[in-house]
Structure formats: C-alpha cells, structure tokens
Enzyme design. Sequence first.
Site, PDB file in Angstrom:
ATOM      1  N   LEU A 173       0.839  -1.199   0.000  1.00 15.16           N
ATOM      2  CA  LEU A 173       0.000   0.000   0.000  1.00 15.16           C
ATOM      3  C   LEU A 173       0.870   1.242   0.000  1.00 15.16           C
ATOM      4  O   LEU A 173       0.462   2.300  -0.447  1.00 15.16           O
ATOM      5  CB  LEU A 173      -0.875   0.011   1.251  1.00 15.16           C
ATOM      6  N   SER A 187       5.122   2.698   1.455  1.00 16.84           N
ATOM      7  CA  SER A 187       6.179   2.441   2.416  1.00 16.84           C
ATOM      8  C   SER A 187       6.641   3.749   3.000  1.00 16.84           C
ATOM      9  O   SER A 187       6.587   4.806   2.367  1.00 16.84           O
ATOM     10  CB  SER A 187       7.318   1.665   1.786  1.00 16.84           C
ATOM     11  N   GLY A 188       7.056   3.655   4.217  1.00 22.33           N
ATOM     12  CA  GLY A 188       7.488   4.842   4.925  1.00 22.33           C
ATOM     13  C   GLY A 188       8.825   4.559   5.573  1.00 22.33           C
ATOM     14  O   GLY A 188       9.519   3.615   5.213  1.00 22.33           O
ATOM     15  N   GLY A 189       9.144   5.370   6.531  1.00 19.48           N
ATOM     16  CA  GLY A 189      10.437   5.247   7.172  1.00 19.48           C
ATOM     17  C   GLY A 189      10.637   3.956   7.933  1.00 19.48           C
ATOM     18  O   GLY A 189      11.757   3.519   8.146  1.00 19.48           O
ATOM     19  N   GLY A 236       9.173   0.887   7.178  1.00 19.66           N
ATOM     20  CA  GLY A 236       9.041  -0.339   6.409  1.00 19.66           C
ATOM     21  C   GLY A 236       7.846  -0.212   5.496  1.00 19.66           C
ATOM     22  O   GLY A 236       7.338   0.884   5.275  1.00 19.66           O
ATOM     23  N   SER A 237       7.400  -1.341   4.984  1.00 19.06           N
ATOM     24  CA  SER A 237       6.306  -1.286   4.019  1.00 19.06           C
ATOM     25  C   SER A 237       4.994  -1.718   4.644  1.00 19.06           C
ATOM     26  O   SER A 237       4.973  -2.447   5.627  1.00 19.06           O
ATOM     27  CB  SER A 237       6.610  -2.192   2.836  1.00 19.06           C
ATOM     28  N   VAL A 238       3.918  -1.272   4.035  1.00 16.62           N
ATOM     29  CA  VAL A 238       2.589  -1.636   4.497  1.00 16.62           C
ATOM     30  C   VAL A 238       1.922  -2.451   3.391  1.00 16.62           C
ATOM     31  O   VAL A 238       1.937  -2.053   2.228  1.00 16.62           O
ATOM     32  CB  VAL A 238       1.748  -0.378   4.809  1.00 16.62           C
ATOM     33  N   LYS A 287       1.738  -3.801   8.621  1.00 15.52           N
ATOM     34  CA  LYS A 287       2.927  -2.960   8.560  1.00 15.52           C
ATOM     35  C   LYS A 287       4.119  -3.768   9.043  1.00 15.52           C
ATOM     36  O   LYS A 287       4.108  -4.299  10.139  1.00 15.52           O
ATOM     37  CB  LYS A 287       2.694  -1.761   9.469  1.00 15.52           C
ATOM     38  N   ASP A 323       4.129  11.375  15.866  1.00 16.45           N
ATOM     39  CA  ASP A 323       4.368  11.431  14.419  1.00 16.45           C
ATOM     40  C   ASP A 323       3.099  11.839  13.676  1.00 16.45           C
ATOM     41  O   ASP A 323       2.622  11.143  12.788  1.00 16.45           O
ATOM     42  CB  ASP A 323       4.895  10.079  13.921  1.00 16.45           C
TER      43      ASP A 323
END
Length: 681
Positions: free
Chosen positions: A368, A370-372, A374-376, A391, A487
């Site tokens: 869906l 990815s961020g800091g 890891g991936s979702v 996540k 965050d």
Amino acid sequence: MFVKLLTIVFFFLVSLLSQLLKSSSQSLDNFIYNGFSSPNGFRSLDSVHSPLNITLQGIATVTPTGLLMLTNSTRHETGHAFYNQPIRFKDSPNGTASSFSTTFVFSIHAELDTLSGHGIAFVVAPNFVLPVANSSSEHLGLFNPNIARNGTTDIFAVKFNTIHSTEHSDINDNTIGIDINGLYSVKSSQAGYWNETGQFFDITLNSGDRMQAWVDYDGVTHQINVTMAPFNHDKPTKPLVSTVRDLSPVLLQDMFVGFSSSTGSVWSEHVVLGWSFRVKGKAYPLDLQRLPEYSGGFGNPPPPSLFIVVSVPLMVIFLLIFLVGLIFRRDRKFGEELEDWETEFKKNRLKFKDLYSATEGFKDKDVLGSGGFGSVYKGIMPKTKKEIAVKRVSNQSKQGLKEFVSEIVTIGRMSHRNLVPLLGYCRREKELLLVYDYMPNGSLDKYLHSSPEVTLDWKQRITIVKGVASALFYLHEDWEQVVIHRDIKSSNVLLDAEYNGRLGDFGLARLCGHGTDPQTSHVAGTWGYLAPDHMRTGKTTTATDVFSFGVLLLEVVCGRRPIEIHNESCETVLLVDWVFGFWSEGNILDAKDPNLGTEFDQREVEMVLKLGFWCSHFNPEARPTMRQVLHYLSRDSMLPDFSPLDLRGSEMMLGTHQGLSMISMFTGESSMVDSVLSCGR
Ligand SMILES: Nc1ncnc2c1ncn2[C@@H]1O[C@H](COP(=O)(O)OP(=O)(O)O)[C@@H](O)[C@H]1O
Ligand SMILES: *[C@@H]1O[C@H](CO)[C@@H](O)[C@H](O)[C@H]1NC(C)=O
Ligand SMILES: *[C@@H]1O[C@H](CO)[C@@H](O)[C@H](O)[C@H]1NC(C)=O
Ligand SMILES: *[C@@H]1O[C@H](CO)[C@@H](O)[C@H](O)[C@H]1NC(C)=O
Ligand SMILES: *[C@@H]1O[C@H](CO)[C@@H](O)[C@H](O)[C@H]1NC(C)=O
Ligand SMILES: *[C@@H]1O[C@H](CO)[C@@H](O)[C@H](O)[C@H]1NC(C)=O
Ligand SMILES: *[C@@H]1O[C@H](CO)[C@@H](O)[C@H](O)[C@H]1NC(C)=O
Ligand SMILES: *[C@@H]1O[C@H](CO)[C@@H](O)[C@H](O)[C@H]1NC(C)=O
Ligand SMILES: [Mg+2]
C-alpha cells in the site's frame, strides 16, 4: 566369467519382460499401470522410446520403486507425464467424442500441512508437450496465461487443487474441479466422498495419504463424473463432481492423456502410484495390492530386501532427521519469536502464517505504501475475510521492545472512531508486524500534494481535521494515561470509507528512541512537523504533538507540504513562513489550496489557518491545548483576534532559523521531507 555375465543379462531381460507383461496389457484403447516399474528409472523426453510408454517433462521422474513422481521437493517447478501414444477419442475428425474412463491412485505430500504446492491434474491435451507453465505462476503447470493458445488446442482437465486461488474461482484450497480449456472450473467441489447412505466425508488432498480417483465420461449422455475415495476404499456410487457437457467440440480425434503438476513457493511431492485408462468402456480396475509403497518425502526408499532388519531403524532415523528438518524449515519460513513476557499479550499475537497467507506472501503488488519504518501490505484475513493492512517494521534493537509492545497493546485497547484500529501484532526475527484495519481511501497526503487526481472539498477537509483533533484530544487527555502520538502528519491520517479522518501509527516513533531514557529519546518524527523545542531537547510532550497538528492544519488548508523545496533554486520554503507572508500582507485567504473548490465559509477557512499558525508557535507554552483546539474547531469559542506578529515574535524567527539550519544539514536528499529521522536511515 563371460557365461556369468550372460546369465545376468538374460535374467535381467526376462525380469524386465515379465514386469512389462504384468504391469500392462497393451492396446491403444486402454492401458494399465500397477506401479510404473522400470528397471533403472529414467527421465527426459527420450522416454518417448522407453518401454514404459510414459513421456516426462519438467521435473517429473519415475523412481526405481515405480512411483511416477510429478514434482519433488523443488520449489517453483512443473512436472508433466503423458502416455506417449495418442488415444483415439473420435471415430472420425468431425465425430462425437467416445466415452472414456480412467482411474488412478495418487498422493500429495506437502512441505507444510496447511500450505502446499498447487496440486495435480489429469489432462487430456492435443499434444504431450504442453508449454511448461511459468514457474512462478499458479496454474498447475498446465495453463500458462503468458502463452496464448490458438483456439483449436483445447484441454480437458480434472484438477485436484491444493492451493486456494481466488482468480480461478475455486471454493477453497482442497478442491476437485472439472476444467475445460482454462482454470475456471466448469464445476467443482470440496475434496471428499459420499458413502452409500449419503453421508459426506472430507478428504485432505495434501495429507500424504494415498487416495484413488475416477474420471468417467459418457459419450452418449455427455455426463462427466469425478469420484474419489481413500485408498483401499470401494468406488463410491455417488460421484463427487458431476456435470453434463459434450466434449466433442473440446476433444480432437486423437489426444494425449497424462498428468500435470506444479509447486509454488512451498514444495509438494505429487506422486501417481497406479493408473488405468480406457476409451469406449470402463477402465480396468487397478490391482491395489501391487502398487508401490509411498510414505511421503522419501522419494526413493530402498527396495524391500532381506536387510529390512537394518533398514527399519535406518528409516526411523531418517524419519527423525526428516521431522527435524521439517520443523527447522517451518521455523525458518514461519518462525516467530515468542518470549516469556509476551504471554500476557497472547490475545493480541497473530500468527505469522496467517499474515503470510492473508497477504499472499507479502507480494510487492500488495504494497500500500512504504514509509520510514518499512512497508505496508494489504491483506485479507483467511478466516474472517476482513481486510487488513500489515505494517512490517524492521527493528534493529531488541532493547525496549517489551515496553514498546506493551505500549502497542495498550494502544490497541483504545478505541475511538478517529483512530485506525490496531488489530494485533506479530514478532519474527528482526521484524515486527503490526496489523491494522484497512482504510479503503488511503492516506490524506495523497489528496493534497503533487497534483492529486481526487481532491477534497472544504466540508470534507474540516470533517477530517475535526476527527484528527478529537482523536488527538482523546490520546492526550481523555484516556486513562497520556499518550503522545509523536508522528502526526498527513500520511498518518487515513481516510475510512466515509472519508472520516483517522489517526494511525500512534506511538511508533517511540520505537526509534527506545533503549534510551524515555524522557529524552532521540529526535523522532518527520521533518517539517517537528517542533523546535523537540529538535532542541529531543523531548516529546503533548505540546510537540500540537505543533505537528498545527502544521497539519496548514497543510490541509493550503494543500502544500510543510517544507516545499524549489527544484531550480534548492530553496526551502516552510509552510509556516508561507502563510505568514500572506497574513502579514492582510490577505491570509490567498494561502488556501486552489483545489479547495468554491463552497466554503471564508471565516472558517481563516480561523483554521490562524489556528494552525498558533498551534505551530515556536514557544511550546504559548500553543493551545487540544481541548482548546477542539473548542475552536467546533466553533464553541471564538479564536482570539491575533495579528500575525502576536504569534511570531523575534523568538519565532530564531526558531525558524534553527529549524532551517538543521534541515540544511540534510539537503540534497529529496525524500527528506517525507522520511523519518533516525529510524528511517
Ligand atoms: N491501515 C491502512 N490502510 C490503508 N493504507 C494504509 C494503512 N496504513 C498505512 N497505509 C498506507 O501505507 C503508506 C505507508 O505507511 P507508513 O509506513 O506508515 O509510512 P508513512 O506514514 O510515513 O507514509 C501510507 O502512506 C498509507 O498510504
Ligand atoms: C508401449 O507401446 C508399445 C507399442 O504400442 C507396446 O508394444 C508396448 O507393450 C507398450 N508398453 C507398455 C508398458 O504399455
Ligand atoms: C528434483 O528433480 C529434479 C529433476 O530430476 C532434480 O534435478 C532435483 O535435484 C530434484 N530435487 C530434489 C530436492 O530431489
Ligand atoms: C468436417 O468439418 C469440416 C468443417 O466443419 C468440413 O469442411 C469437412 O467436410 C467435415 N468432414 C467430414 C468428414 O464431415
Ligand atoms: C513468468 O512470469 C513473470 C511475471 O509474470 C514474467 O516476468 C516472466 O517473464 C515469465 N516467464 C516466462 C518464461 O513466461
Ligand atoms: C498459433 O497460430 C499462429 C498463427 O495463427 C501460428 O504462427 C502458431 O504457430 C500457432 N501456435 C500453435 C501452438 O499452434
Ligand atoms: C455412512 O456414514 C454414516 C456416518 O458415519 C454411517 O452411520 C453409515 O452407516 C454409513 N453408511 C454406510 C453404507 O457405510
Ligand atoms: C455418473 O453418476 C451418475 C449417478 O451415480 C450415474 O447415473 C451415471 O451413470 C454416471 N455416469 C458415468 C459416465 O459414469
Ligand atoms: Mg504511517
């Protein structure tokens, strides 16, 4: 010496011949294999000329013990085995297909009892050289979607499917289906059989047990029956799958019959032990007593001999090694860590295996975002069919994980309509998997930045920020303990089906700082949303959340990122400065997003801009609390009449400068704006 050699050769030939005579009565319209005995075992296409009349493709082999092994314990492979001579299905090219009948004994032994390779199919095909299906495809090694077939080359198949693939409209992962030229079953059923009094009994295909199947087609009534039963069980009278379909348009005059199988990311041994086939009549029954033994996983057990006394303990040892290997393998694939302290969180622990199958193996296409951290991944829970977002967070340090997990679980107990529900977690090697409700409309940032395809009108935006404000108020003041989000940003605001804003990822930034004094953790959060006091001291407070929320408010109204970087000049513009510019010129409304539409209350837009500006005040003490913010947003109280300079004295300028100088340390990284500090790199 020579005589001795000659006698050996002679006996060898005699035994070979007698074997052949026993195991098959030869004729073009029927054949029978009570085991696939062959003196040396063979493979390769050369076996077209073999005395066994079976041709093999892919990784299929015939073992010295007489097993037709379609696949062995190799992943992502296919195996085909066909009778090497054509069978005449029609008396004339345009005639009707004759009746035919086949029965075979097979066994599927899988690496794991819950997941396995793809299954086995009995196939009637125009050629015995099928295109070897793409090894990564899940098509039973039979139909390759990548190879377009010309309309004439039709295939009739009965598949015994052990993998659940929604794209093939199977009922579940243990099905029998009749397929005509495609993997969409014409008719299918769960594996099992009916006894004489109409009771249904399940059969597990990949149990490793031997089982027998019958396929019968009546050329006059066009009825196709598929029946199965456990080994040594009489043929049930009631077929498992039955359908009426004229096969005349499907079958050519001469066709080849055989089996096809494939393994996926999990291996399975697909084995045929005996096979009988006949056109224009019922297949001759197999002599079950003469079929080779198969105990799953051994492939080539030594032939029975006088040394059985020796081999039995050996087998036990092998079995033990095998079991240990299996456990080890399983551990590696689905290994999870479970520590003593986790027992109290058992309820929230999810099985990696379930998550693995929910996301179909964490495929890249299901990401869906990815961020800091890891991936979702998107997934569907196997049992409940609930849509989830998983996540995958890689965490390097085990320290502080207990606190973190307990916090996550505590947070999981919170429920508020504007929080993304956390369903549970799973821990494995260096990973932590967090499972959330899936939010169908994705994250807020997608509607604001980089010329979005879909934009939100003012009513939707104000609903979203009110929702986020009430969630944040709940975290700060309304729950049993103070929870700092750490965050807040637009990609952590997710939109549910009704476009309500829901706050996600709470407490996650905490993971970055764990191991150190919780009071003064590392700076964690996302650039552009970080309060200057947070950057200075590393401390997070409710006021640092309010700062980030203020930036979020400005972002939602202006449709701009907290820090915009101009490509040409590499100049960074803080959103706060940008709004300040318009405000001090007396036209604050010009800061609003041009995509906002025309339906809005000017005073409300102005109020939200000013409120956002106030929340992102340099001085933490000067910021409002979330309680106040809620009052202003719901217009219970009027915002004090500020001038821009009231909220931004000389102190403020200093703060901005500090922020910018810290940012400039990182310039050059284009992802800087979105990435998370310290954890992300
Ligand atoms: N519960 C969810 N439902 C739908 N999409 C989600 C969900 N959680 C996260 N996402 C998507 O995955 C992306 C990456 O999430 P995340 O790893 O938290 O990074 P970030 O929040 O920094 O963008 C998000 O931007 C969002 O689009
Ligand atoms: C293989 O086919 C040939 C030719 O039809 C036949 O003579 C032979 O007996 C067959 N062997 C078996 C094992 O069916
Ligand atoms: C499976 O069979 C193929 C082809 O015979 C062979 O190359 C491979 O080594 C076998 N794998 C195992 C694990 O037995
Ligand atoms: C079979 O069908 C084809 C086309 O449908 C036709 O051309 C041919 O004459 C037919 N042959 C017989 C023997 O009927
Ligand atoms: C197999 O499928 C993958 C992905 O669909 C594709 O990239 C690859 O080219 C295919 N290989 C063959 C031999 O068709
Ligand atoms: C399919 O048809 C095309 C042209 O119509 C031909 O070139 C190709 O060889 C055919 N393929 C098969 C497998 O028959
Ligand atoms: C069918 O199964 C049921 C339930 O086990 C049993 O009571 C019945 O006797 C069985 N019928 C036959 C004919 O075996
Ligand atoms: C299929 O099963 C039905 C019901 O038992 C039976 O009447 C019919 O004869 C069977 N057909 C074939 C082709 O075996
Ligand atoms: Mg996120």
